[in-house]
Design a protein around this motif. Structure first.
Motif, PDB file in Angstrom:
ATOM      1  N   GLU A  47       8.149   4.919  -5.290  1.00  0.00           N
ATOM      2  CA  GLU A  47       8.248   3.445  -5.752  1.00  0.00           C
ATOM      3  C   GLU A  47       9.523   3.137  -6.275  1.00  0.00           C
ATOM      4  OE1 GLU A  47       6.391   3.316  -9.478  1.00  0.00           O
ATOM      5  OE2 GLU A  47       5.787   1.230  -9.216  1.00  0.00           O
ATOM      6  N   LYS A 128       2.146  -4.259  -4.772  1.00  0.00           N
ATOM      7  CA  LYS A 128       1.583  -3.656  -5.783  1.00  0.00           C
ATOM      8  C   LYS A 128       0.380  -4.443  -6.505  1.00  0.00           C
ATOM      9  CE  LYS A 128       2.310  -0.383  -9.778  1.00  0.00           C
ATOM     10  NZ  LYS A 128       3.398   0.245 -10.683  1.00  0.00           N
ATOM     11  N   PRO A 132       1.003  -1.968 -14.314  1.00  0.00           N
ATOM     12  CA  PRO A 132       0.662  -1.365 -15.874  1.00  0.00           C
ATOM     13  C   PRO A 132       1.580  -1.897 -16.852  1.00  0.00           C
ATOM     14  CG  PRO A 132       2.004   0.289 -14.387  1.00  0.00           C
ATOM     15  CD  PRO A 132       1.860  -0.938 -13.403  1.00  0.00           C
ATOM     16  N   GLY A 133       1.316  -1.450 -17.780  1.00  0.00           N
ATOM     17  CA  GLY A 133       2.191  -1.542 -19.219  1.00  0.00           C
ATOM     18  C   GLY A 133       2.063  -3.212 -19.691  1.00  0.00           C
ATOM     19  N   GLU A 147       6.154  -3.922 -16.318  1.00  0.00           N
ATOM     20  CA  GLU A 147       5.981  -4.411 -15.003  1.00  0.00           C
ATOM     21  C   GLU A 147       5.213  -5.563 -14.828  1.00  0.00           C
ATOM     22  OE1 GLU A 147       5.066  -1.601 -11.663  1.00  0.00           O
ATOM     23  OE2 GLU A 147       4.909   0.023 -13.105  1.00  0.00           O
ATOM     24  N   CYS A 173       2.035   3.580  -7.173  1.00  0.00           N
ATOM     25  CA  CYS A 173       2.060   4.365  -8.642  1.00  0.00           C
ATOM     26  C   CYS A 173       0.697   4.141  -9.184  1.00  0.00           C
ATOM     27  CB  CYS A 173       3.177   3.837  -9.399  1.00  0.00           C
ATOM     28  SG  CYS A 173       3.293   5.058 -10.929  1.00  0.00           S
ATOM     29  N   ASN A 174       0.596   3.173 -10.133  1.00  0.00           N
ATOM     30  CA  ASN A 174      -0.688   2.914 -10.832  1.00  0.00           C
ATOM     31  C   ASN A 174      -1.855   2.483 -10.003  1.00  0.00           C
ATOM     32  OD1 ASN A 174      -2.282   0.959 -13.155  1.00  0.00           O
ATOM     33  ND2 ASN A 174      -1.524   2.730 -13.922  1.00  0.00           N
ATOM     34  N   ARG A 176      -2.656   4.291  -7.899  1.00  0.00           N
ATOM     35  CA  ARG A 176      -3.525   5.737  -7.432  1.00  0.00           C
ATOM     36  C   ARG A 176      -4.636   6.093  -8.587  1.00  0.00           C
ATOM     37  NH1 ARG A 176       0.630   7.030 -10.717  1.00  0.00           N
ATOM     38  NH2 ARG A 176       1.173   9.097 -11.253  1.00  0.00           N
ATOM     39  N   PRO A 200       6.221   8.214 -16.446  1.00  0.00           N
ATOM     40  CA  PRO A 200       6.866   8.993 -17.397  1.00  0.00           C
ATOM     41  C   PRO A 200       5.913   9.952 -18.108  1.00  0.00           C
ATOM     42  CG  PRO A 200       7.051   6.723 -17.813  1.00  0.00           C
ATOM     43  CD  PRO A 200       6.108   6.844 -16.814  1.00  0.00           C
TER      44      PRO A 200
HETATM   45  N1  CDT Z   1       5.053   2.861 -12.327  1.00  0.00           N
HETATM   46  C1  CDT Z   1       4.009   3.107 -12.852  1.00  0.00           C
HETATM   47  O1  CDT Z   1       3.065   2.373 -12.330  1.00  0.00           O
HETATM   48  N2  CDT Z   1       3.805   4.215 -13.740  1.00  0.00           N
HETATM   49  C2  CDT Z   1       2.538   4.026 -14.576  1.00  0.00           C
HETATM   50  C3  CDT Z   1       3.037   4.687 -15.799  1.00  0.00           C
HETATM   51  C4  CDT Z   1       1.777   4.736 -16.515  1.00  0.00           C
HETATM   52  S1  CDT Z   1       1.365   3.275 -17.482  1.00  0.00           S
HETATM   53  C5  CDT Z   1       2.625   2.776 -18.386  1.00  0.00           C
HETATM   54  C6  CDT Z   1       1.621   5.250 -13.782  1.00  0.00           C
HETATM   55  O2  CDT Z   1       0.538   4.673 -13.711  1.00  0.00           O
HETATM   56  O3  CDT Z   1       1.906   6.297 -13.387  1.00  0.00           O
END
Ligand code: CDT
Length: 306
Positions: A47, A128, A132-133, A147, A173-174, A176, A200
């Motif tokens: 990503e 996407k 998230p976030g 995001e 990413c999220n 999934r 992270p």
């Molecule tokens: N990039 C991304 O979607 N990262 C999220 C981080 C956790 S939510 C802040 C993830 O689901 O891996």
């Protein structure tokens, strides 16, 4: 056409904020060369592969934000990737921040990934959906995850393309972590799901889960693969990036849910697996034969607003 597809997961190590796109493109091309020398026909990148993971910063000047976005694909800086793919006869997928204009001339910004074919043509694009976030500056966090501020929810649904001898879908990413993502791709009989991530290690709202990040990563992707009988290729941007530790664990997962290969570093690394797309039948025709066993009449709640 053979139903065996040799796939490489090309994990990227950290990308500092000061690293130029051209430098990242060179790293990506080196990984493509390595993958090609091991017989890969498809190379999957993470990503937001072209820059550092910028949603970790609260940026107020739109110019600073837009510096992380692509207005053209390919651009002058990303064209070498496309040329390398043509030269090596490879397909590749990667994520980037997309700034575009819609039919009404409105500016739109998405967290996007594309699948590019061996002639340099875009075979599939995904924007996407699960962002998230948070949207506002939350100063209590050691780093932001903005995001929801910088991107809008993708407007292309979850498309599946007939490509490279199989049926291919993507998520980012999220996405999934949500069974709905894999199921909607599975309902379209996807045989291969490509996805990149920036995850992270530290999750500020629930720091007690930090030690579970790798487990939850693989748990989600292995379940998505098995429950839908699809190969899944999950690729990290990994390592210590601008003070933030990102998990690695990039892997290629068989339709049985088994991990066929996994990265073992937090840097630039390639793993390669010969994926037999016909193995999807073992699951899709049996335990998860949707036509025979699914009970959609009982699932109405799944598509109601929470
Ligand atoms: N990039 C991304 O979607 N990262 C999220 C981080 C956790 S939510 C802040 C993830 O689901 O891996």
């Amino acid at each position: 056409m053979s139903r065996n597809l040799v796939i490489a997961a090309a994990q990227l190590g950290p990308i500092p904020r000061a690293e130029s796109r051209s430098s990242v493109v060179i790293r990506m091309m080196q990984l493509m060369e390595k993958a090609a020398s091991r017989g890969a026909e498809l190379v999957v990148f993470p990503e937001l592969a072209l820059t550092t993971f910028f949603p970790r910063w609260y940026l107020q000047d739109q110019k600073d934000i837009d510096a992380f976005f692509e207005t053209q694909m390919p651009s002058e800086e990303t064209q070498p990737l496309f040329e390398a793919a043509i030269r090596l006869g490879l397909s590749f997928s990667f994520g980037y921040a997309e700034k575009t204009q819609d039919a009404k001339g409105e500016t739109r910004r998405f967290n996007t990934s594309v699948l590019v074919g061996p002639s340099g043509e875009v075979l599939l694009k995904y924007r996407k959906i699960h962002l998230p976030g948070h949207s506002d500056h939350e100063i209590w966090r050691p780093f932001q995850h903005l995001e929801k501020r910088y991107f809008e929810v993708g407007d292309l649904g979850f498309p599946v393309a007939e490509a490279l001898g199989g049926r291919i879908g993507m998520c980012i990413c999220n996405d999934r972590r949500w069974p709905e993502t894999f199921r909607i791709l599975g309902l379209q009989r996807a045989e291969l799901v490509l996805l990149g991530y920036n995850t992270p290690v530290h999750y500020p709202p629930a720091p007690d889960h930090d030690h579970l990040q790798d487990f939850h990563n693989h748990l989600s992707m292995q379940a998505g693969a098995y429950q839908n009988g699809a190969w899944v290729v999950g690729v990290a941007k990994a390592g210590h990036e601008e003070g933030c530790d990102l998990i690695g664990g990039s892997c290629i997962i068989a339709p049985t849910g088994e991990i066929a290969a996994k990265c073992v570093t937090l840097g630039d690394e390639v793993i390669v697996v010969e994926c037999d797309l016909d193995r999807c039948r073992e699951i899709q025709d049996n335990i998860f034969n949707f036509a025979a066993h699914r009970q959609p009449d009982q699932y109405g709640l799944l598509v109601e607003k929470a």
